[in-house]
Scaffold this active site. Structure first.
Site, PDB file in Angstrom:
ATOM      1  N   ASP A  29       0.766  -1.255   0.066  1.00 31.32           N
ATOM      2  CA  ASP A  29       0.025  -0.065   0.057  1.00 31.32           C
ATOM      3  C   ASP A  29       0.989   1.182  -0.004  1.00 31.32           C
ATOM      4  OD1 ASP A  29      -2.455   1.420  -0.154  1.00 31.32           O
ATOM      5  OD2 ASP A  29      -2.540   1.456   2.147  1.00 31.32           O
ATOM      6  N   CYS A  53     -16.334   9.113   1.712  1.00 26.96           N
ATOM      7  CA  CYS A  53     -16.142   8.224   2.580  1.00 26.96           C
ATOM      8  C   CYS A  53     -15.599   8.672   3.833  1.00 26.96           C
ATOM      9  CB  CYS A  53     -14.986   7.182   1.909  1.00 26.96           C
ATOM     10  SG  CYS A  53     -14.634   5.785   2.961  1.00 26.96           S
ATOM     11  N   CYS A  83     -23.807   2.370   4.460  1.00 29.07           N
ATOM     12  CA  CYS A  83     -23.167   3.412   4.647  1.00 29.07           C
ATOM     13  C   CYS A  83     -23.614   4.713   4.737  1.00 29.07           C
ATOM     14  CB  CYS A  83     -22.376   3.364   3.222  1.00 29.07           C
ATOM     15  SG  CYS A  83     -21.295   5.001   3.133  1.00 29.07           S
ATOM     16  N   CYS A 126     -27.151  -9.116  -2.380  1.00 31.16           N
ATOM     17  CA  CYS A 126     -26.836  -8.503  -1.217  1.00 31.16           C
ATOM     18  C   CYS A 126     -26.385  -6.988  -1.404  1.00 31.16           C
ATOM     19  CB  CYS A 126     -25.692  -9.115  -0.412  1.00 31.16           C
ATOM     20  SG  CYS A 126     -25.387  -8.636   1.130  1.00 31.16           S
ATOM     21  N   CYS A 176     -21.188 -11.958  -3.887  1.00 33.04           N
ATOM     22  CA  CYS A 176     -22.080 -10.882  -3.373  1.00 33.04           C
ATOM     23  C   CYS A 176     -23.519 -11.055  -3.789  1.00 33.04           C
ATOM     24  CB  CYS A 176     -21.650  -9.535  -3.820  1.00 33.04           C
ATOM     25  SG  CYS A 176     -20.216  -9.053  -2.872  1.00 33.04           S
ATOM     26  N   CYS A 215     -23.733  -3.478   2.409  1.00 33.94           N
ATOM     27  CA  CYS A 215     -22.767  -2.542   2.623  1.00 33.94           C
ATOM     28  C   CYS A 215     -23.304  -1.143   2.252  1.00 33.94           C
ATOM     29  CB  CYS A 215     -21.505  -3.104   2.200  1.00 33.94           C
ATOM     30  SG  CYS A 215     -21.737  -3.313   0.241  1.00 33.94           S
ATOM     31  N   CYS A 266     -20.836  -6.916   6.242  1.00 32.31           N
ATOM     32  CA  CYS A 266     -20.736  -7.788   5.251  1.00 32.31           C
ATOM     33  C   CYS A 266     -20.884  -9.333   5.798  1.00 32.31           C
ATOM     34  CB  CYS A 266     -19.270  -7.766   4.498  1.00 32.31           C
ATOM     35  SG  CYS A 266     -19.159  -8.856   3.227  1.00 32.31           S
ATOM     36  N   CYS A 303     -13.122   4.092   9.244  1.00 38.95           N
ATOM     37  CA  CYS A 303     -14.310   3.369   9.333  1.00 38.95           C
ATOM     38  C   CYS A 303     -14.489   1.849   8.710  1.00 38.95           C
ATOM     39  CB  CYS A 303     -15.338   4.215   8.328  1.00 38.95           C
ATOM     40  SG  CYS A 303     -17.052   3.765   8.245  1.00 38.95           S
TER      41      CYS A 303
END
Length: 324
Positions: free
Chosen positions: A143, A223, A207, A200, A197, A203, A257, A250
């Site tokens: 990262d 975000c 949010c 569904c 997924c 998420c 999930c 967050c």
């Protein structure tokens, strides 16, 4: 023709042997998953990245506009590269820090900076590999460079990209860090896994800032993680009454999930939270000083937001509470 076929068989045999060795080493060094993909141009990702940037979904993260070509082609990032080895490292905690009379902090930031911890592990792993394989060209990434980590992890079969744009696996959910070794070894590429997924949308519905604008597309500028970490200016008004006590990062879209019910506690001692994070309450965070910040977060990813940034986040949350 016979000679050519024999050469190909020998090359494939070596590639398969090295690929298996790398995966066994990854397991030995504590990585949750390891997948391999050919170092090539990410053709499918190019238009998506371009559109995401054009829509200004990166907000003030202007560094995302840099090295566009390198983000899509690792051969421009690491000369002579032939393979991308993608790895995942678990950070799911044994116990969550209590949110009772406390501000919240993302689970990945509970303890030592993952950049340093995982890079150390990767370097040790590569050293062992070179002892057995011989010298090879490589770079390790955690990262910290223009690498589309989720795209490579998806391509290597580690998991699929969920609607919240996180990489998800059936076995472990999504609470893990991604890392890469880009190298000049010819290896056997893995196949992508399927998306699980389905219909569904937990998420998306959970949010509070509507940052997940559509399936797999997140408006980063909306975000909470962006607002509390990346944003250097004042937090915009549209975040008022929506922060849900998050002072750094967050986890909402991951916490809801269903696949994260399979998350297992990590085994990395350097990821255990320090006593201050366990025991501090809101009043103590409000009295935070530069000196105390430096002491508590000396080796923490929270350093990224700096003392002024964390103080700003806490004050913004306090203002919201006072007006509500």
């Amino acid at each position: 023709k016979i000679i050519l076929v024999l050469q190909c068989k020998i090359m494939n045999s070596g590639a398969e042997k090295y690929s298996q060795l790398i995966k066994s080493k990854a397991e030995k060094f504590g990585f949750q998953s390891c997948g391999i993909s050919k170092a090539d141009f990410l053709e499918e990702d190019a238009p998506h990245l371009e559109t995401w940037l054009k829509n200004n979904f990166h907000g003030e993260m202007k560094y995302m506009e840099n090295y566009f070509d390198k983000r899509l082609d690792p051969r421009l990032l690491v000369e002579g590269s032939k393979s991308v080895i993608s790895l995942s490292y678990n950070y799911f905690p044994e116990e969550k820090i209590s949110s009772l009379d406390n501000f919240k902090i993302s689970k990945y930031a509970y303890a030592e900076d993952y950049h340093e911890v995982i890079k150390e592990i990767l370097r040790e792993m590569v050293m062992e590999l070179q002892e057995e394989i011989g010298e090879f060209g490589f770079r390790v990434f955690v990262d910290s460079a223009p690498v589309l980590e989720r795209s490579w992890a998806k391509k290597s079969g580690i998991g699929w990209v969920g609607k919240n744009a996180n990489l998800i696996t059936k076995q472990n959910g999504s609470f893990y860090f991604l890392a890469e070794i880009i190298c000049d070894l010819e290896l056997i590429a893995d196949h992508e896994t399927t998306d699980h997924c389905g219909t569904c949308r937990k998420c998306i519905d959970a949010c509070p800032t509507d940052a997940i604008v559509s399936d797999k597309i997140v408006d980063g500028s909306k975000c909470i993680s962006y607002a509390t970490i990346e944003l250097k200016n004042e937090i915009p008004d549209h975040f008022k009454n929506k922060m849900q006590d998050w002072m750094f990062g967050c986890d909402i879209c991951q916490d809801v999930c269903p696949w994260n019910r399979f998350s297992k506690p990590h085994l990395q001692s350097r990821f255990h939270p320090n006593d201050a994070l366990r025991n501090f309450k809101k009043n103590e965070w409000k009295e935070l000083t530069q000196e105390l910040f430096s002491e508590i977060f000396r080796k923490s990813p929270v350093k990224r937001t700096k003392f002024a940034g964390l103080k700003r986040n806490i004050e913004f949350l306090e203002q919201t509470l006072e007006k509500s």
